[in-house]
Design a protein around this motif. Structure first.
Motif, PDB file in Angstrom:
ATOM      1  N   ALA A 136       0.769  -1.220   0.161  1.00 37.13           N
ATOM      2  CA  ALA A 136      -0.006  -0.066  -0.038  1.00 37.13           C
ATOM      3  C   ALA A 136       0.808   1.379  -0.017  1.00 37.13           C
ATOM      4  CB  ALA A 136      -0.834   0.016   1.214  1.00 37.13           C
ATOM      5  N   THR A 137       1.794   1.268   0.754  1.00 40.50           N
ATOM      6  CA  THR A 137       2.582   2.570   0.696  1.00 40.50           C
ATOM      7  C   THR A 137       3.590   2.619  -0.235  1.00 40.50           C
ATOM      8  OG1 THR A 137       4.512   1.132   2.147  1.00 40.50           O
ATOM      9  CG2 THR A 137       3.010   2.572   3.403  1.00 40.50           C
ATOM     10  N   THR A 138       3.761   1.478  -1.111  1.00 37.78           N
ATOM     11  CA  THR A 138       4.798   1.820  -2.154  1.00 37.78           C
ATOM     12  C   THR A 138       3.522   2.269  -3.512  1.00 37.78           C
ATOM     13  OG1 THR A 138       6.168  -0.072  -1.690  1.00 37.78           O
ATOM     14  CG2 THR A 138       5.801   0.328  -3.880  1.00 37.78           C
ATOM     15  N   ILE A 139       2.522   1.501  -3.544  1.00 36.40           N
ATOM     16  CA  ILE A 139       1.309   2.028  -4.593  1.00 36.40           C
ATOM     17  C   ILE A 139       1.307   3.541  -4.168  1.00 36.40           C
ATOM     18  CG2 ILE A 139      -0.804   1.887  -5.023  1.00 36.40           C
ATOM     19  CD1 ILE A 139      -0.456  -1.191  -4.724  1.00 36.40           C
ATOM     20  N   ARG A 140       0.972   3.821  -3.035  1.00 35.96           N
ATOM     21  CA  ARG A 140       0.547   5.360  -2.842  1.00 35.96           C
ATOM     22  C   ARG A 140       1.533   6.249  -3.193  1.00 35.96           C
ATOM     23  NH1 ARG A 140       0.744   8.326   2.125  1.00 35.96           N
ATOM     24  NH2 ARG A 140       2.847   7.291   2.491  1.00 35.96           N
ATOM     25  N   THR A 141       3.021   5.927  -2.850  1.00 36.12           N
ATOM     26  CA  THR A 141       4.160   6.676  -3.696  1.00 36.12           C
ATOM     27  C   THR A 141       4.202   6.642  -4.897  1.00 36.12           C
ATOM     28  OG1 THR A 141       5.349   6.291  -1.233  1.00 36.12           O
ATOM     29  CG2 THR A 141       6.497   7.029  -3.247  1.00 36.12           C
TER      30      THR A 141
END
Length: 355
Positions: A136-141
């Motif tokens: 999730a944090t990777t996709i958000r970035t």
């Protein structure tokens, strides 16, 4: 429970490290910020500005508060909707402390490296699996990067006079080509991750053969490259297969977040009584933000101030440049960091962690 506490303590130690390291990082952020502001004043001229009362007029304060609310709300919602898209369950009110924790941690660590670890750590505390948190944090970035990297050349093409004159204009035009190359590389990683893994494995193998790295390290790094590229591609596959409603909401929240971030300087300039081309300012800030992704200093301190001044100097009076630079960083970074200190104290105090 006792078996779980020991790993958590070790995890906390790895995340937070020694207090002295954090103190040094914070002092470095403050020092580089001061250096950056001083350099802006020296390079671009203009007197040291006094505070302008037009920035605290009632209508201006209302507009700034409205921008801040949208800015922080969209920042939290973009991660929340990504988590929901990939099937992770978390209550929406649990996301918003993470907004300020991320602003604080990412701005006192080089290349914002600490922000991702802090987010994964926090989400795990609230019942989100590590794999889902990392995805999730990777996709958000990456969603933000894709929008930024798409916006800069698109605005340059549709509105060629959006850039400042001189070196800034030439840099903007050059960056458009670099951005397109970057996007092409991203698409290869996304759809053909084994190509990148194979290429990097060959590079590492060559480095091992000529003695630059050891054989065991080559093997470890090769395995890590293959694992990370596959996980990156798989994360986006999960996102693509997830709820279209939540995925669209994540993209929309990201777009609103970025537009608000880019429009802050235009709001400040308008408050100071200047004629503002909002599209020109937003286009310029998309390039500045792109450059800040590669700043090696904590939070881009020093670099951010100089980049902003370099690209925005032609759009405002010299005497107002330093004031706008500081106000822009104050609203988009310093306020969030100050709130992050308070939120982190309550979120990570022993009683909260035990709960």
């Amino acid at each position: 429970m006792q078996h779980d506490e020991k790993p958590r303590s070790a995890e906390e130690g790895r995340l937070w490290g020694r207090p002295s390291a954090w103190i040094v990082s914070v002092l470095l952020f403050v020092g580089l910020t001061a250096v950056g502001l001083t350099a802006v004043s020296s390079i671009f001229g203009g007197r040291i500005p006094s505070f302008d009362n037009r920035l605290v007029q009632p209508q201006t304060v209302v507009a700034i508060l409205g921008f801040l609310i949208v800015y922080f709300l969209a920042d939290g919602l973009r991660l929340y909707f990504v988590l929901r898209t990939i099937g992770a369950r978390i209550r929406v009110h649990e996301i918003f402390p993470l907004v300020f924790i991320n602003i604080l941690v990412s701005n006192v660590t080089p290349l914002a490296t600490g922000g991702g670890f802090a987010q994964v750590w926090y989400l795990r505390r609230h019942g989100v699996a590590v794999g889902a948190s990392v995805a999730a944090t990777t996709i958000r970035t990456v969603l933000a990067m894709l929008l930024i990297f798409t916006a800069a050349p698109l605005i340059q093409f549709l509105h060629p006079n959006a850039s400042s004159e001189g070196v800034a204009r030439i840099t903007t035009q050059s960056l458009s080509g670099i951005i397109l190359i970057y996007l092409a590389g991203f698409l290869i990683v996304l759809f053909r991750p084994f190509w990148i893994a194979a290429l990097l494995s060959r590079v590492l193998g060559f480095a091992a053969r000529i003695g630059l790295i050891g054989r065991q390290r080559c093997i470890r790094w090769t395995v890590a490259v293959q694992r990370e590229t596959q996980e990156f591609s798989a994360s986006f596959a999960r996102f693509a297969r997830g709820s279209r409603m939540f995925a669209l909401a994540a993209v929309l929240a990201t777009l609103i977040f970025l537009l608000t971030l880019f429009a802050f300087p235009a709001l400040l300039l308008e408050a100071l009584g200047q004629e503002v081309d909002w599209l020109k300012v937003i286009g310029t800030l998309s390039v500045v933000t792109f450059l800040m992704y590669f700043a090696p200093t904590p939070g881009g301190a020093g670099f951010a101030e100089l980049a902003f001044a370099g690209f925005m100097a032609a759009q405002m009076e010299a005497d107002e440049l330093l004031l706008v630079v500081f106000a822009w960083r104050f609203l988009t970074i310093y306020i969030g960091m100050a709130i992050g200190v308070i939120v982190s104290f309550f979120a990570f105090r022993p009683k909260a962690l035990a709960g």
